[in-house]
Design a protein around this motif. Structure first.
Motif, PDB file in Angstrom:
ATOM      1  N   THR A 218       0.794  -1.250   0.000  1.00 21.39           N
ATOM      2  CA  THR A 218       0.000   0.000   0.000  1.00 21.39           C
ATOM      3  C   THR A 218       0.819   1.290   0.000  1.00 21.39           C
ATOM      4  O   THR A 218       0.300   2.344   0.345  1.00 21.39           O
ATOM      5  CB  THR A 218      -0.988   0.064   1.198  1.00 21.39           C
TER       6      THR A 218
ATOM      7  N   MET B 268      -8.788   5.968   3.680  1.00 22.08           N
ATOM      8  CA  MET B 268      -7.760   5.981   4.724  1.00 22.08           C
ATOM      9  C   MET B 268      -6.365   6.306   4.193  1.00 22.08           C
ATOM     10  O   MET B 268      -5.374   5.700   4.599  1.00 22.08           O
ATOM     11  CB  MET B 268      -7.761   4.631   5.477  1.00 22.08           C
TER      12      MET B 268
ATOM     13  N   ARG C  20      -5.629   2.374   2.426  1.00 21.48           N
ATOM     14  CA  ARG C  20      -6.252   1.045   2.565  1.00 21.48           C
ATOM     15  C   ARG C  20      -6.523   0.525   1.160  1.00 21.48           C
ATOM     16  O   ARG C  20      -7.433   0.998   0.474  1.00 21.48           O
ATOM     17  CB  ARG C  20      -7.553   1.178   3.368  1.00 21.48           C
ATOM     18  N   HIS C  21      -5.748  -0.493   0.718  1.00 21.90           N
ATOM     19  CA  HIS C  21      -5.841  -0.878  -0.691  1.00 21.90           C
ATOM     20  C   HIS C  21      -7.194  -1.486  -1.062  1.00 21.90           C
ATOM     21  O   HIS C  21      -7.683  -1.281  -2.163  1.00 21.90           O
ATOM     22  CB  HIS C  21      -4.675  -1.762  -1.128  1.00 21.90           C
ATOM     23  N   ASP C  22      -7.822  -2.234  -0.128  1.00 21.13           N
ATOM     24  CA  ASP C  22      -9.150  -2.797  -0.425  1.00 21.13           C
ATOM     25  C   ASP C  22     -10.167  -1.687  -0.661  1.00 21.13           C
ATOM     26  O   ASP C  22     -11.018  -1.776  -1.544  1.00 21.13           O
ATOM     27  CB  ASP C  22      -9.634  -3.678   0.727  1.00 21.13           C
ATOM     28  N   ALA C  23     -10.054  -0.615   0.130  1.00 22.30           N
ATOM     29  CA  ALA C  23     -11.009   0.487   0.007  1.00 22.30           C
ATOM     30  C   ALA C  23     -10.893   1.162  -1.356  1.00 22.30           C
ATOM     31  O   ALA C  23     -11.887   1.610  -1.927  1.00 22.30           O
ATOM     32  CB  ALA C  23     -10.789   1.499   1.126  1.00 22.30           C
TER      33      ALA C  23
ATOM     34  N   SER D 108       0.638   0.093   9.992  1.00 16.52           N
ATOM     35  CA  SER D 108      -0.740   0.335   9.560  1.00 16.52           C
ATOM     36  C   SER D 108      -1.523   0.997  10.679  1.00 16.52           C
ATOM     37  O   SER D 108      -1.061   1.083  11.826  1.00 16.52           O
ATOM     38  CB  SER D 108      -1.402  -0.981   9.156  1.00 16.52           C
ATOM     39  N   ASP D 109      -2.747   1.450  10.349  1.00 16.85           N
ATOM     40  CA  ASP D 109      -3.591   2.084  11.364  1.00 16.85           C
ATOM     41  C   ASP D 109      -3.942   1.120  12.489  1.00 16.85           C
ATOM     42  O   ASP D 109      -4.283   1.522  13.589  1.00 16.85           O
ATOM     43  CB  ASP D 109      -4.867   2.624  10.722  1.00 16.85           C
ATOM     44  N   ARG D 110      -3.902  -0.177  12.193  1.00 15.46           N
ATOM     45  CA  ARG D 110      -4.178  -1.190  13.224  1.00 15.46           C
ATOM     46  C   ARG D 110      -2.960  -1.473  14.086  1.00 15.46           C
ATOM     47  O   ARG D 110      -3.025  -2.262  15.020  1.00 15.46           O
ATOM     48  CB  ARG D 110      -4.627  -2.494  12.572  1.00 15.46           C
TER      49      ARG D 110
END
Lengths: 411, 85
Positions: A73, A107, A178-181, A282-284
């Protein structure tokens, strides 16, 4: 957003589908093979900017199941050639505006991107990249260990490691997303504009008559079309074979992994070409880490212990404090590597068969710009100046765009 | 890690070897062909998804270049042999 959520919860109804299933039509104006960020971006811009909505995106599995969901990402534009810098810079700008354009949080997080140099040769390359970037109006500069330590306190800038850090190329606009987003955002808006997204639809043949595309055979039936875009990354040569088009591409797996979540401690992206690693948090809180491509060509997406061992060793040279952190999971994606580490975009010797391939280890960050410019090419029939340097015929004209020093790590 | 059978040394870990790419025979009449055919030879690749014949080099072993037939979808090595055999 909170109001929307509350309304949803109290209404007791399922939310609307972000994209819908459709029956396969007999014909489309444009067929895009590959439901990743590139293919979906192209479909979106065809509909949004050019009013072409009779478009099908064919995906053999589920959208975003290939490289779009397997990359690390990272978004940046600190490349080595003026052609590359201009191209990726437009992409960074499109990514920065994406959440607003979609009204959907992708994101995007601007972090600052540091490419470390551990040798005099690498320092020289970073200096050159900084100069090329600045000439194109891109914010990049060479910095030294003192400033590196200030930007990234946990990193070891001492002379203890085998390859001490001598300097870095600092690129403040670099970020993660966020690549899925991104995939879902493009799919949602393409769908709302009338594009048909067909998942579980595998292309098994391409009909060519007199050097011109006439249709696509799929596992769900035949589609008549005059324009086919091959946006299938690692599998692109298998699709190009069906149209009789040769590509300068070899498919290599690229592995990545994440650690267990940690408290936020790393707010920049750290890359080291010499140590073959890149890492961001990551944000997580997970550390998202990647390395160079596997040592031999393959379509297998199996992970290997050798990869994790190597990566962990090099990570500990940079961040000795991570020695007790555990790896949570690892995965692999397929990279369509080109000889000059630049993509291949545009027309081919078969009329109506276009390619958006050769995305190797540098594809995700280019999704918006390649989608936008390939859509422009399809709609107008004219190759935009921005992607002209990346045409397939460059290999026959000895006009390569050498990005080996900036496009990936580990060579 | 996959293992590759060196024709001289037997079954070894792939990390002992260097991968040399798919077999790409030189044009038989190099002076008779044009620039386009040379470009095809230098840059264009089959990139087979399935069994392909490829070069491997036993870097940390006997130092021999040899040929392998490997399924690129599963990494299963079908057979390995010395050139000309």
């Amino acid at each position: 957003m909170p109001n929307k959520l509350l309304k949803q919860a109290l209404s007791g109804q399922n939310p609307a589908r972000m994209w819908r299933d459709h029956d396969l039509k007999d014909s489309y104006d444009v067929v895009i093979i590959g439901g990743g960020a590139h293919g979906l971006a192209c479909a979106y811009y065809l509909a949004r900017h050019h009013g072409l909505t009779n478009v099908a995106v064919l995906e053999k599995r589920y959208i975003g199941s290939g490289g779009s969901g397997r990359n690390t990402t990272i978004i940046r534009s600190n490349y080595l050639t003026p052609e590359g810098v201009r191209f990726y810079d437009e992409s960074v700008k499109l990514y920065e505006q994406m959440s607003a354009e979609f009204d959907f949080n992708v994101m995007f997080s601007r972090r600052g991107h540091l490419t470390l140099a551990h040798t005099d040769g690498a320092v020289r390359t970073m200096r050159r990249r900084a100069e090329v970037n600045q000439l194109q109006g891109v914010d990049s500069r060479l910095i030294w260990p003192e400033e590196i330590k200030r930007l990234c306190p946990p990193i070891d800038v001492s002379d203890h490691p085998r390859y001490p850090i001598l300097g870095a190329l600092y690129h403040p606009p670099g970020g993660i997303i966020r690549h899925d987003a991104v995939v879902w955002g493009y799919a949602h808006h393409a769908d709302r504009l009338g594009v048909h997204i067909h998942q579980l639809t595998e292309v098994t043949g391409i009909a060519v008559q007199g050097e011109r595309v006439t249709g696509v055979q799929t596992n769900r039936g035949f589609i008549k079309t005059g324009v086919v875009l091959n946006a299938t990354a690692g599998w692109c040569t298998t699709i190009a074979d069906m149209a009789g088009v040769k590509l300068p591409i070899t498919t290599f797996p690229l592995q990545a992994c994440v650690t267990e979540p940690l408290k936020p401690f790393l707010d920049v992206i750290i890359v080291s070409g010499s140590l073959h690693v890149y890492v961001s948090q990551s944000d997580r809180g997970e550390l998202v880490m990647g390395a160079s491509v596997d040592p031999f060509a393959s379509y297998s997406m199996n992970g290997s212990l050798a990869f994790v061992e190597n990566l962990a060793g090099h990570m500990l040279e940079l961040f000795p404090g991570l020695r007790h952190v555990r790896v949570l999971r690892q995965w692999a994606g397929l990279c369509d590597m080109t000889p000059d580490f630049s993509p291949v975009m545009g027309v081919t010797p078969v009329a109506g068969f276009l390619v958006d391939v050769g995305w190797g280890t540098w594809g995700f960050k280019a999704s918006p710009v390649s989608g936008k410019r390939m859509a422009e090419l399809i709609a107008t029939g004219r190759t935009p100046d921005l992607i002209h340097p990346f045409r397939l015929s460059r290999f026959y004209e000895n006009d390569l765009v050498g990005e080996k020093g900036a496009a990936s790590v580990g060579h | 890690m996959i293992q590759v059978e060196c024709p001289n040394c037997g079954l070894r870990n792939a990390s002992e070897f260097r991968y040399g790419g798919e077999v790409n025979p030189r044009p038989p009449q190099p002076l008779a062909i044009g620039d386009a055919e040379w470009t095809d030879y230098i840059y264009m690749r089959r990139n087979a998804a399935g069994v392909q014949t490829e070069w491997w080099y036993h870097r940390n072993g006997c130092g021999t270049w040899f040929l392998a037939e490997r399924d690129t979808k599963t990494n299963a090595v079908v057979r390995t042999y010395l050139w000309g055999k």
